[in-house]
Write an enzyme that holds these catalytic residues in place. Sequence first.
Site, mmCIF file in Angstrom:
data_model
loop_
_atom_site.group_PDB
_atom_site.id
_atom_site.type_symbol
_atom_site.label_atom_id
_atom_site.label_comp_id
_atom_site.label_asym_id
_atom_site.label_seq_id
_atom_site.Cartn_x
_atom_site.Cartn_y
_atom_site.Cartn_z
ATOM 1 N N ASN A 1 -19.434 -39.972 20.428
ATOM 2 C CA ASN A 1 -18.660 -40.285 21.633
ATOM 3 C C ASN A 1 -19.640 -40.834 22.666
ATOM 4 O OD1 ASN A 1 -17.132 -40.365 23.940
ATOM 5 N ND2 ASN A 1 -16.786 -38.152 24.086
ATOM 6 N N LYS B 1 -19.042 -42.005 25.483
ATOM 7 C CA LYS B 1 -18.585 -41.789 26.872
ATOM 8 C C LYS B 1 -18.752 -43.097 27.664
ATOM 9 C CE LYS B 1 -19.461 -36.940 26.262
ATOM 10 N NZ LYS B 1 -19.764 -35.650 26.823
ATOM 11 N N HIS C 1 -10.048 -35.096 25.785
ATOM 12 C CA HIS C 1 -11.434 -34.649 26.006
ATOM 13 C C HIS C 1 -11.487 -33.847 27.305
ATOM 14 C CE1 HIS C 1 -15.728 -34.691 26.770
ATOM 15 N NE2 HIS C 1 -15.881 -34.937 25.480
ATOM 16 N N GLU D 1 -13.466 -33.847 29.651
ATOM 17 C CA GLU D 1 -13.781 -34.633 30.858
ATOM 18 C C GLU D 1 -12.524 -35.310 31.392
ATOM 19 O OE1 GLU D 1 -16.991 -36.766 29.030
ATOM 20 O OE2 GLU D 1 -18.197 -34.926 29.055
ATOM 21 N N GLU E 1 -14.716 -28.021 21.527
ATOM 22 C CA GLU E 1 -15.816 -28.336 22.437
ATOM 23 C C GLU E 1 -15.791 -27.358 23.617
ATOM 24 O OE1 GLU E 1 -17.245 -32.654 21.914
ATOM 25 O OE2 GLU E 1 -15.715 -32.668 23.451
ATOM 26 N N GLY F 1 -23.089 -31.481 27.184
ATOM 27 C CA GLY F 1 -24.110 -32.144 27.994
ATOM 28 C C GLY F 1 -25.054 -31.188 28.705
ATOM 29 N N SER G 1 -23.554 -30.392 22.745
ATOM 30 C CA SER G 1 -25.008 -30.337 22.540
ATOM 31 C C SER G 1 -25.402 -30.196 21.074
ATOM 32 C CB SER G 1 -25.629 -29.222 23.388
ATOM 33 O OG SER G 1 -25.366 -29.440 24.758
HETATM 34 P P1 13P Z 1 -22.889 -33.693 24.211
HETATM 35 O O1 13P Z 1 -23.191 -33.842 22.735
HETATM 36 O O2 13P Z 1 -23.647 -34.673 25.052
HETATM 37 O O3 13P Z 1 -23.016 -32.278 24.656
HETATM 38 O O4 13P Z 1 -21.350 -34.106 24.410
HETATM 39 C C1 13P Z 1 -20.395 -33.501 23.619
HETATM 40 C C2 13P Z 1 -19.103 -34.192 23.844
HETATM 41 O O5 13P Z 1 -18.486 -34.064 24.880
HETATM 42 C C3 13P Z 1 -18.589 -35.046 22.767
HETATM 43 O O6 13P Z 1 -17.282 -35.412 23.002
#
Ligand code: 13P
Length: 256
Positions: free
Chosen positions: A13, A15, A99, A101, A171, A177, A217
Amino acid sequence: MNRRYRKTLIAGNWKMNKPLTEARPLLDGIKQRCSKARWCEVVLCVPFVNIPLASRLMKGCRISVGAQNMHHEVSGAYTGEVSAAMIKSAGVKYVIIGHSERRQYCGETDELVSKKVRLALENDLRPIVCVGERLEQREMGITLEVVTLQVKAALDQIPAGQVRKIVFAYEPIWAIGTGRTATVEQASEVCKEIRAVIRKKYDARIARSVTIQYGGSMNADNAKELLGQPDIDGGLIGGASLDPDSFNAIVQAANQ
Ligand code: 13P
């Protein structure tokens, strides 16, 4: 992983990263390293504007292209939005839905997620539905309840025959992150619970056919142990998907 019953899936992803000029070398790097993975499927969920380029570059290789979102209506006066049919026609196979976010910054609710899952399936797209608890919810001891509600909402009105096309990604929001990964026990417990929810609503055969990923992560160092768990069938990778070597290390861990 349990390849007897379901696919192993590693999805990157990106982002909101990588304008076209930077997308090309990253796509080339990932293609060079990851396109020979035989035992796991690899997907790159890139920003909308990068989808045509990614589709073109990945044509004929084993890497699929995904989107990070889609709108919940079919078409019409929704300025700035992108529909399921649009991403489908641009070569997309998977689409991330709900997601954390988007739930957090764009107000996406379980109802919206449910609409999007149905619309994605109608357009022959495979939804990657994200679920997960906030830190305070984990500390309150309500993780399984929170995730169960999210999974049930995503499965609302989904007929049994369509369920195996849905991928769930657990997640935990506190692990995204942050460099703080869920322990193998924490990740396993929730992925197992997601499968149990599917089993209770449908049946054991359907439940064991669904791919359930862990995200948060995940990196070259922790991927092998996480993917070694029977109910963790892959990963949704943020940061590490922006570096071809790191991403490939995860793909290789899944390709064992
Ligand atoms: P990270 O791997 O950067 O923690 O992000 C995970 C994520 O949100 C994947 O959709």
